[in-house]
Design an enzyme around this catalytic site. Structure first.
Site, PDB file in Angstrom:
ATOM      1  N   ASP A 125       2.875  17.556  12.816  1.00 41.93           N
ATOM      2  CA  ASP A 125       3.439  17.667  11.460  1.00 41.93           C
ATOM      3  C   ASP A 125       2.882  18.940  10.815  1.00 41.93           C
ATOM      4  OD1 ASP A 125       4.447  15.155  11.888  1.00 41.93           O
ATOM      5  OD2 ASP A 125       3.020  14.113  10.575  1.00 41.93           O
ATOM      6  N   THR A 150       2.888  10.901  25.844  1.00 42.43           N
ATOM      7  CA  THR A 150       1.439  10.913  25.593  1.00 42.43           C
ATOM      8  C   THR A 150       0.833  12.238  26.070  1.00 42.43           C
ATOM      9  OG1 THR A 150       1.276   8.534  25.716  1.00 42.43           O
ATOM     10  CG2 THR A 150      -0.746   9.748  26.184  1.00 42.43           C
ATOM     11  N   ARG A 180      -0.551  -1.401 -17.407  1.00 37.67           N
ATOM     12  CA  ARG A 180      -0.563  -0.722 -18.716  1.00 37.67           C
ATOM     13  C   ARG A 180      -0.445  -1.716 -19.857  1.00 37.67           C
ATOM     14  NH1 ARG A 180       2.792   2.553 -15.949  1.00 37.67           N
ATOM     15  NH2 ARG A 180       1.809   4.528 -15.459  1.00 37.67           N
ATOM     16  N   CYS A 195      -0.457 -10.444 -12.317  1.00 36.68           N
ATOM     17  CA  CYS A 195      -0.190  -9.289 -13.172  1.00 36.68           C
ATOM     18  C   CYS A 195       1.159  -9.454 -13.887  1.00 36.68           C
ATOM     19  CB  CYS A 195      -0.288  -8.009 -12.353  1.00 36.68           C
ATOM     20  SG  CYS A 195      -0.777  -6.608 -13.374  1.00 36.68           S
ATOM     21  N   GLU A 223      -5.483 -10.602  -4.748  1.00 29.36           N
ATOM     22  CA  GLU A 223      -5.129 -10.380  -3.332  1.00 29.36           C
ATOM     23  C   GLU A 223      -5.904  -9.225  -2.711  1.00 29.36           C
ATOM     24  OE1 GLU A 223      -3.244  -9.689  -5.939  1.00 29.36           O
ATOM     25  OE2 GLU A 223      -1.996  -7.911  -5.641  1.00 29.36           O
ATOM     26  N   MET A 269       1.953 -12.972 -14.291  1.00 25.51           N
ATOM     27  CA  MET A 269       1.277 -13.684 -15.375  1.00 25.51           C
ATOM     28  C   MET A 269       1.998 -13.386 -16.683  1.00 25.51           C
ATOM     29  SD  MET A 269      -1.866 -12.568 -17.533  1.00 25.51           S
ATOM     30  CE  MET A 269      -2.949 -13.530 -18.542  1.00 25.51           C
ATOM     31  N   GLY A 294       0.131   1.839  14.304  1.00 22.20           N
ATOM     32  CA  GLY A 294      -0.975   0.941  14.005  1.00 22.20           C
ATOM     33  C   GLY A 294      -2.332   1.648  14.055  1.00 22.20           C
ATOM     34  N   LYS A 295      -2.332   2.913  13.626  1.00 26.33           N
ATOM     35  CA  LYS A 295      -3.583   3.671  13.576  1.00 26.33           C
ATOM     36  C   LYS A 295      -4.565   3.020  12.618  1.00 26.33           C
ATOM     37  CE  LYS A 295      -2.107   7.618  12.517  1.00 26.33           C
ATOM     38  NZ  LYS A 295      -1.967   8.595  11.549  1.00 26.33           N
ATOM     39  N   HIS A 310      -5.479  -8.463  -9.788  1.00 24.09           N
ATOM     40  CA  HIS A 310      -4.932  -8.583  -8.433  1.00 24.09           C
ATOM     41  C   HIS A 310      -5.959  -9.194  -7.478  1.00 24.09           C
ATOM     42  CE1 HIS A 310      -1.175  -6.389  -9.081  1.00 24.09           C
ATOM     43  NE2 HIS A 310      -1.864  -5.714  -9.991  1.00 24.09           N
ATOM     44  N   SER A 314       5.316   7.697  14.503  1.00 25.02           N
ATOM     45  CA  SER A 314       4.474   7.137  13.438  1.00 25.02           C
ATOM     46  C   SER A 314       4.498   5.603  13.545  1.00 25.02           C
ATOM     47  CB  SER A 314       4.976   7.603  12.075  1.00 25.02           C
ATOM     48  OG  SER A 314       6.318   7.232  11.917  1.00 25.02           O
ATOM     49  N   GLU A 373      -9.440   8.422   9.378  1.00 32.61           N
ATOM     50  CA  GLU A 373      -8.091   8.404   9.942  1.00 32.61           C
ATOM     51  C   GLU A 373      -7.257   9.511   9.298  1.00 32.61           C
ATOM     52  OE1 GLU A 373      -6.009   4.716   9.108  1.00 32.61           O
ATOM     53  OE2 GLU A 373      -4.107   5.595   9.770  1.00 32.61           O
TER      54      GLU A 373
HETATM   55  N1  GLN Z   1       4.188  -3.592 -15.410  1.00 32.74           N
HETATM   56  C1  GLN Z   1       3.102  -4.381 -15.864  1.00 32.74           C
HETATM   57  C2  GLN Z   1       2.046  -3.564 -16.603  1.00 32.74           C
HETATM   58  O1  GLN Z   1       1.996  -2.378 -16.485  1.00 32.74           O
HETATM   59  C3  GLN Z   1       2.465  -5.146 -14.739  1.00 32.74           C
HETATM   60  C4  GLN Z   1       1.799  -4.279 -13.742  1.00 32.74           C
HETATM   61  C5  GLN Z   1       1.517  -4.992 -12.456  1.00 32.74           C
HETATM   62  O2  GLN Z   1       2.074  -6.046 -12.188  1.00 32.74           O
HETATM   63  N2  GLN Z   1       0.690  -4.427 -11.623  1.00 32.74           N
HETATM   64  O3  GLN Z   1       1.242  -4.120 -17.302  1.00 32.74           O
END
Ligand code: GLN
Length: 547
Positions: A146, A190, A474, A380, A521, A383, A16-17, A519, A13, A139
């Site tokens: 397996d 292989t 949450r 998240c 990112e 913050m 890098g599939k 998020h 495993s 993929e």
């Molecule tokens: N645990 C926090 C919440 O549920 C932050 C969640 C997170 O950082 N993705 O609000």
């Protein structure tokens, strides 16, 4: 109707599939085709949402609110195509669907079996949105052999058989181990892996062979002969200094050509690789470096913060600097002074997370960044920690905390500046949750709009006041404390469109201190770095000049 490439792996495993699939997607796009990438995972979890990041790495969230495998992150970063709920499925989800149908009586009392009921469910999934793109790249997680992967392999065999000839091809990734003692690359694993595939009715059209050493022509011919693959479809995959070199590297060794040949697409449209050439240039021609600390909990497994690490790399590319990511375990300074652990970094990032462990350390990291004027990006939970820090140390709410930690401890210990959100607006309807809902899928998930305050730092960074970002949480900062905190200088510069949910906070008298409830990112790409990451790294470069 789309053409299908099924991507499987063998021998070991982690070959890098996902990366090979993503790079192939990017190369097909470079030749003018539209693509969609899909991941079929044999594990029994219904989705990765409740899987431990220590074990499974990050959970990647889509715009439409699915909690998916981190490979979907690769797919998006390489193709720019936003992933959807229907791009990721596990055995757990497939079996849940089948069993629900059985309970509803949909199968009219028939005996429910892996073939055809489970395999049909998989085939139906594979085909969703079939008419929207030129190529669908699917993929299959895990490796051939397996036990739990078998229904998926059987399903793709049937699928290819049922489609018109030439509509589906199979691409298989393997490893050529190098024996230093004899100075040889070994092809036997292989051969065995392909034998295993063929025994279940799958003949690979393209073989991608990972190798640390150059693969001699003689070995390539041998692999082709023993595995029943054309020699030019035996593609070497060597280690790269950056994953973002993969599209160019795979193109050089003929992967996209081999795939188009297998489909008999001729003449093949010429590729335009300028995006990837620019990316390559930005990686290899940098002017300086910055050291950024990620203060988190899951620091032993870098994959737990995969998208953040990648987004920082993109931010570095935007500024032509190398970003050195330093993993700092927040728990270590839960009860001590954070300064010795954080001094010297050019910027601090506190990522998302769940549970109380390490949060006092994260609060201290936010305090350190605020007081020392070090650039800070809180994501998240990061913050929420910044807001709790502000409440405790600037607004005088000494026992400020999050309801999340009180729930965990089973008693009330904090003033809940961050509280459990049970009702919110999504589009034009209201979502309701109770405290006792299942752990899986009870969060505010997926893309939500936010409105940014005119003249704020974030509005300047984004270059707009209307944004849409992905959420997974949450708990929520309580708007009740807004006035008090704003009086201290913590501005609520981004809000949900109805004005009820704080989306972004920033310290107005700080060079760069931003906390976001979402998020960012997840939406960053090497060829389109997310503005927050690009500007955060720019701020880190500035702070590096002050040191
Ligand atoms: N645990 C926090 C919440 O549920 C932050 C969640 C997170 O950082 N993705 O609000």
């Amino acid at each position: 109707m789309a053409r299908y490439v099924f991507i499987t792996g063998g021998v070991v495993s982690s070959l890098g599939k996902g990366l090979a699939s993503a790079a192939l997607g990017a190369l097909l796009q470079a030749r003018g085709f539209s693509v969609r990438l899909r991941k079929l995972d044999p594990y029994l979890n219904v989705d990765p949402g409740t899987m431990s990041p220590f074990e499974h790495g990050e959970v990647f969230v889509t715009d439409d609110g699915a909690e998916t495998d981190l490979d979907l992150g690769h797919y998006e970063r390489f193709t720019g195509v936003p992933a959807r709920k229907t791009d990721s499925v596990s055995s757990g989800r497939i079996y849940t669907n089948v069993l629900e149908k059985e309970r509803r009586g949909d199968y009219l009392g028939k005996t429910i079996q892996v073939i055809p009921h489970v395999t049909n469910e998989i085939k139906d999934f594979i085909e969703i949105g079939d008419d929207e793109v030129d190529f669908m790249l699917c993929e299959i997680g895990g490796t051939v052999g397996d036990i739990e992967g078998l229904p998926f392999f059987e399903a793709i065999r049937q699928f290819a058989q049922e489609k018109p000839r030439g509509q589906c091809i199979f691409m298989h990734l393997t490893l050529l181990p190098y024996l230093a003692a004899s100075g040889e690359l070994k092809t036997k694993p292989t051969q065995h892996s392909v034998k295993e595939l063929r025994s279940i009715g799958l003949q690979p059209d393209v073989l991608v062979c990972r190798s640390e050493q150059p693969i001699p022509e003689k070995e390539r011919a041998k692999i082709a002969l023993f595995c029943n693959v054309r020699p030019e479809a035996v593609i070497p995959a060597y280690d790269l200094s950056s994953i973002y070199e993969a599209p160019l590297a795979y193109h050089r060794v003929g992967l996209d050509q081999a795939v188009l040949d297998a489909f008999q697409i001729s003449p093949a449209p010429k590729p335009d690789l300028s995006i990837w050439e620019d990316v390559y240039d930005r990686i290899h021609h940098v002017d300086g470096e910055v050291n950024i600390a990620i203060v988190g909990k899951y620091t032993q497994l870098e994959d737990a913060y995969k998208s953040i690490k990648e987004a920082l790399t993109h931010g570095g590319m935007a500024n032509r600097v190398k970003v050195n990511v330093n993993w700092v375990d927040a728990e270590v300074f839960d009860k001590e002074d954070a300064a010795p652990y954080l001094e010297g970094y050019h910027a601090i990032l506190v990522p998302g997370g769940f549970g109380e462990r390490g949060t006092e350390g994260k609060i201290k990291a936010a305090q350190f960044a605020r007081e020392r004027k070090v650039p800070y990006l809180g994501i998240c939970l990061g913050m929420q920690m910044a807001v709790i820090e502000a409440a405790r140390n600037a607004a005088g709410i000494k026992d400020a905390g999050s309801e999340e930690f009180d729930h965990e401890a089973g008693k009330k210990r904090f003033t809940p500046v961050v509280y459990h959100l049970k009702e919110w607006v999504q589009g034009n309807y209201t979502v309701k949750r109770s405290a006792s809902d299942d752990k899986g899928g009870t969060m505010r998930l997926g893309a939500y709009d936010a409105t940014l305050a005119e003249g704020s730092k974030v509005a300047q960074v984004y270059g707009t006041t209307a944004i849409e970002e992905r959420h997974r949480h949450r708990y929520e900062v309580d708007i009740k404390y807004r006035d008090k905190l704003e009086k201290c200088g913590l501005s609520f510069s981004g809000m949900s469109p109805d004005g009820r949910l704080p989306e972004i906070v920033e310290w107005s008298d700080h060079p760069w201190f931003i906390g976001v409830q979402f998020h960012p990112e997840l939406k960053s790409k090497p060829f389109a770095p997310h503005p927050l990451f690009a500007d955060f790294v720019r701020a880190a470069v500035e702070s590096s000049r002050l040191v």
